[in-house]
Design a protein around this motif. Structure first.
Motif, PDB file in Angstrom:
ATOM      1  N   VAL A  53       0.797  -1.066   0.097  1.00  0.00           N
ATOM      2  CA  VAL A  53      -0.054   0.011  -0.217  1.00  0.00           C
ATOM      3  C   VAL A  53       0.949   1.367   0.096  1.00  0.00           C
ATOM      4  O   VAL A  53       1.691   1.341   1.017  1.00  0.00           O
ATOM      5  N   GLU A  54       0.738   2.126  -0.979  1.00  0.00           N
ATOM      6  CA  GLU A  54       1.551   3.324  -1.202  1.00  0.00           C
ATOM      7  C   GLU A  54       0.552   4.515  -0.735  1.00  0.00           C
ATOM      8  O   GLU A  54      -0.261   4.869  -1.675  1.00  0.00           O
ATOM      9  N   VAL A  55       0.890   5.140   0.241  1.00  0.00           N
ATOM     10  CA  VAL A  55      -0.024   6.158   0.729  1.00  0.00           C
ATOM     11  C   VAL A  55       0.356   7.711   0.058  1.00  0.00           C
ATOM     12  O   VAL A  55       1.610   7.969   0.213  1.00  0.00           O
ATOM     13  N   GLU A  56      -0.375   8.096  -0.563  1.00  0.00           N
ATOM     14  CA  GLU A  56      -0.186   9.478  -1.353  1.00  0.00           C
ATOM     15  C   GLU A  56      -0.145  10.498  -0.554  1.00  0.00           C
ATOM     16  O   GLU A  56      -0.977  10.732   0.578  1.00  0.00           O
ATOM     17  N   ASN A  57       0.869  11.499  -0.574  1.00  0.00           N
ATOM     18  CA  ASN A  57       0.780  12.948   0.193  1.00  0.00           C
ATOM     19  C   ASN A  57       0.709  12.352   1.810  1.00  0.00           C
ATOM     20  O   ASN A  57      -0.287  13.126   2.427  1.00  0.00           O
ATOM     21  N   PRO A  58       1.676  11.658   2.334  1.00  0.00           N
ATOM     22  CA  PRO A  58       1.397  11.670   3.632  1.00  0.00           C
ATOM     23  C   PRO A  58       1.415  12.741   4.592  1.00  0.00           C
ATOM     24  O   PRO A  58       1.152  12.958   5.672  1.00  0.00           O
ATOM     25  N   ALA A  59       2.144  13.614   4.113  1.00  0.00           N
ATOM     26  CA  ALA A  59       2.308  15.041   4.673  1.00  0.00           C
ATOM     27  C   ALA A  59       1.123  15.980   5.180  1.00  0.00           C
ATOM     28  O   ALA A  59       1.022  16.520   5.992  1.00  0.00           O
ATOM     29  N   THR A  60      -0.158  15.414   4.475  1.00  0.00           N
ATOM     30  CA  THR A  60      -1.404  15.864   4.892  1.00  0.00           C
ATOM     31  C   THR A  60      -1.968  15.715   6.231  1.00  0.00           C
ATOM     32  O   THR A  60      -2.724  16.619   6.666  1.00  0.00           O
ATOM     33  N   VAL A  61      -1.263  14.880   6.745  1.00  0.00           N
ATOM     34  CA  VAL A  61      -1.767  14.753   8.256  1.00  0.00           C
ATOM     35  C   VAL A  61      -1.000  15.927   9.189  1.00  0.00           C
ATOM     36  O   VAL A  61      -1.381  15.899  10.400  1.00  0.00           O
TER      37      VAL A  61
END
Length: 427
Positions: A401-409
């Motif tokens: 699973v590749e999570v797009e744009n984790p920085a949005t957390v």
């Protein structure tokens, strides 16, 4: 489906075995931003202790500073010194619902114009009811007829206040925003809701509780809230851990058959996240609250969930991810209002879980989820922090699973990926 590049992706780590971890969480976003508002319009200085430091809270701090409130670092929190609110000011609300709904009534108390804008998606979120309500209370607002961001509040230094009727079925924040500033209105405010039920009732309880703790006189009855004009005490606001942000960590105990403890879980709270105790129990977890905090133990298997999440909609993404990994079907209802959140969360969850091989169907007011064997792939997050958290839960059991744009957390939990990988290292 949004475009993304591989360098924006975070490979969600797979659990090597049962987790066994203690995960301290930062402060509640909802409490932090309410405390900042109440401190900013109080009669004297106050402090916000152990606040959440995230994009949402920093946007609130920046907005209040732009209107003349002094907010300084003090220990592990902020010292807030109220002053005469003033414009002209430019306020950026980002994608923070608490900022975009709580700031306009405060801006109406400022002497001068306050222009309020945010991220592109923020311009699509429900704002019409609070604009209409403020106009009914005598506030001049220039929104170009859009009923949405951006708009300018032409503050006159005071608000007459009085009775107003709104449809707050899109967000409880529409009511909370009016109530928080109401002690400074000449006549206070009476807010009456007419329409489908207001979601997230615990957040309204939090608003009422914190107003009363600051010395405001608040009366409530079904769909009616009254706040009398009067002083607000400058005081210390200790902020509880953010219980909604506990969902994915506690959920990891179910997925891995392990144990996770969140320290400092309050025994008496208005936070909606406290509902996790009952919801995870219903899915088969062993849940215990003690001196060390709240501990959730998984047994290695867990069931689906049939629940009305109207009052705790923010838990939906993580619960949907858990449901996709459960041993039986789930039905999550009462959450049609999530279509107006950071993204259309119902459509996003259907699209992304199904893209990994899932079987999720959108209902008029929720989701129906039938577990299937999932596979890896890119999980798009739509600039929505809760989608990142849901993807991480899926990644515990699904390689690739590749999570797009984790920085949005960064919106509510900037250290999420570090906390997540740290939890797995201790398992």
């Amino acid at each position: 489906m949004p475009a993304s590049s591989p360098e924006q992706h975070w490979p969600a780590p797979v659990a090597a075995g049962p987790v066994d971890a203690v995960v301290p969480l930062p402060g509640s976003k909802s409490m932090t931003n309410r405390a900042l508002i109440l401190a900013a319009i109080a009669d004297g200085p106050g402090t916000v202790e152990r606040p959440l430091r995230s994009r949402d809270s920093e946007l609130m701090v920046g907005a209040l500073r732009a209107m003349g409130v002094l907010i300084d670092e003090e220990g592990d929190g902020w010292r807030v010194t109220p002053g005469a609110l003033s414009g002209p000011a430019q306020v950026d609300v980002g994608l923070a619902g608490t900022v975009m709904r709580f700031l306009p009534p405060v801006a109406a108390l400022a002497g001068g114009p306050v222009r309020i804008d945010g991220d592109p998606r923020a311009r699509e979120r429900p704002m019409g009811p609070i604009i209409t309500a403020l106009r009914a209370l005598g506030v001049e607002i220039d929104d170009g007829g859009r009923g949405a961001l951006p708009f300018t509040v032409h503050g006159a230094g005071a608000v007459e206040g009085g009775a107003v009727t709104i449809d707050a079925s899109g967000s409880s924040q529409l009511v909370s925003g009016l109530l928080l500033a109401a002690p400074r209105f000449a006549k206070g405010v009476e807010v009456r809701h007419e329409g489908p039920p207001v979601p997230s009732a615990p957040h309204l309880e939090m608003t009422v509780r914190m107003l009363r703790e600051a010395g405001a006189v608040v009366e409530t009855e079904p769909d009616v809230w009254r706040v009398a004009p009067g002083p607000l005490a400058g005081r210390a606001w200790p902020i509880e851990p953010d219980l909604s942000n506990a969902a994915q960590f506690l959920g990891a105990a179910l997925v891995t058959g392990g144990r996770v403890t969140v320290p400092g879980w309050p025994s008496d709270t208005a936070q909606p996240g406290d509902a996790l105790r009952g919801l995870l129990t219903a899915m088969g977890a062993q849940v215990e609250r003690g001196a060390d905090g709240l501990t959730v133990r998984g047994t290695g298997s867990f069931t689906g969930l049939d629940a009305d999440l109207h009052e705790v909609g923010e838990l939906t993404p993580v619960l949907a991810a858990l449901a996709a990994l459960a041993d039986g079907p789930s039905r999550l209802t009462g959450i049609a209002h999530l279509r107006g959140h950071e993204t259309d969360r119902l459509a996003a969850l259907v699209t992304e879980i199904n893209a990994l091989g899932g079987d999720v169907r959108e209902l008029p007011d929720g989701l129906e989820i039938r577990p299937r064997r999932l596979h890896g792939g890119v999980f798009h997050t739509y600039d929505d922090h809760r989608m990142v958290m849901a993807a991480a839960v899926l990644g515990l059991a699904v390689p690739g699973v590749e999570v797009e744009n984790p920085a949005t957390v960064g919106k509510t939990l900037p250290d999420f990926t570090e906390l997540w990988t740290g939890m797995l290292r201790t398992g």
